[in-house]
Design a protein around this motif. Structure first.
Motif: not given
Length: 332
Positions: A140-150
């Motif tokens: 499923a599509p994922v969005v992180l808040v208050a967390r970095d990702s590459r």
């Protein structure tokens, strides 16, 4: 009385269960007369299709899963407010779970949310490894808040924690402080970024950094403040806390030790939660626009769900200092 079912509606309307299902999915294959009969029967019985069951049957989910790292932290609650406002306006509902600041529990929470087959996931302050996030993004599509990702399959919404910590140190130095201690956020999301900002700003001003290990909780803030009182002589004149929750714990411990804030020790938090704005606390802090972060996260998720966007979005918001009553000039 038992909750009415599709079978009950079908019996009342004199149609098949399959036809009721078509009506609930707003299928164009049903005649106007039969649609009206089914809707009338549903209203008479008080039937409302369960959102999860509807999404499983139609394979078109209107559910958004939200994993909150720590339910006790008002920062996350205010982000959820922003998420919920957008979700409801677009016809989606939120399912919320918590990881309890534990990697193992977060992993289980994410899997539990995925079992509902949501249209997308928002992970708030997630501590799970990047491999777990990548695996979730495959489903499923994922969005992180208050967390970095590459990860190219994951969107992010953050504030510039390094810049925020620098602003705090600059503020304290401008007031005349030179002995400034940082209570860090341990392994919490964005803690390392804020620590780098603090250390860099201290060295920029020719000052020696001093970091005490802590966490994003009030109890950890109180514990770290107790350690500070035991280890430092003379005492620091200012504390840069990991977040607002941590700062409130530190202030409580200082008060119990007979020290006044800010006359004896200035304290700065991070997040500008509703807790910081309370008149009895009046915490100087860095503002993260929590509801705006929630709004941006929801919009990013909907862009992937509805528009099929595949390129990652990286929102990086600029923090702002909010000066209240817990900072002042250092004691003589």
């Amino acid at each position: 009385m038992a909750r009415p079912t599709m079978e009950d509606v079908a019996a009342r309307a004199g149609v098949s269960r399959a036809l009721v299902s078509l009506v609930m999915r707003d299928s164009p294959k049903v005649s106007r007369e039969r649609r009206e009969a089914v809707l009338r029967a549903a209203e008479e019985l008080g039937y409302s299709p369960h959102a999860v069951a509807r999404s499983l049957a139609s394979r078109t989910s209107t559910l958004l899963g939200v994993m909150v790292s720590d339910l006790h932290n008002p920062f996350f609650a205010e982000i959820v407010d922003g998420l919920d406002a957008v979700a409801r306006s677009e016809g989606f509902e939120l399912i919320i779970n918590t990881g309890g600041r534990s990697v193992a529990r977060e992993r289980g929470a994410v899997q539990s949310l995925l079992s509902f087959r949501p249209a997308g996931l928002v992970l708030l302050g997630a501590a799970v490894p990047a491999s777990d996030i990548a695996a979730a993004a495959d489903k499923a599509p994922v969005v992180l808040v208050a967390r970095d990702s590459r990860l190219s399959t994951v969107d992010t919404v953050n504030d510039d924690g390094k810049a925020g910590a620098e602003v705090v140190v600059d503020h304290l130095v401008a007031l005349g402080h030179t002995r400034i201690v940082h209570l860090d956020g341990g392994r919490g999301s964005q803690a390392a970024v804020r620590k780098r900002g603090y250390v860099g700003a201290m060295r920029k001003h020719g000052l020696e950094p001093a970091v005490l290990s802590s966490e994003y909780t009030d109890s950890a803030g109180a514990k770290a403040a107790g350690q500070l009182l035991e280890r430092f002589d003379p005492l620091p004149t200012a504390i840069v806390a990991a977040n607002d929750f941590n700062a409130v714990g530190a202030i409580s411990a200082l008060d119990e030790a007979g020290l006044r804030v800010p006359q004896d020790v200035s304290v700065v938090g991070y997040d500008n939660t509703s807790l910081a704005a309370l008149a009895r606390i009046g915490l100087t802090t860095i503002d993260q626009p929590r509801r705006e972060m929630g709004r941006l996260a929801a919009e990013a998720l909907l862009q992937r769900i509805r528009d099929g966007r595949v390129e990652p979005v990286r929102h990086l918001l600029q923090p702002k200092l909010v000066v209240r009553g817990t900072t002042g000039v250092p004691r003589s």
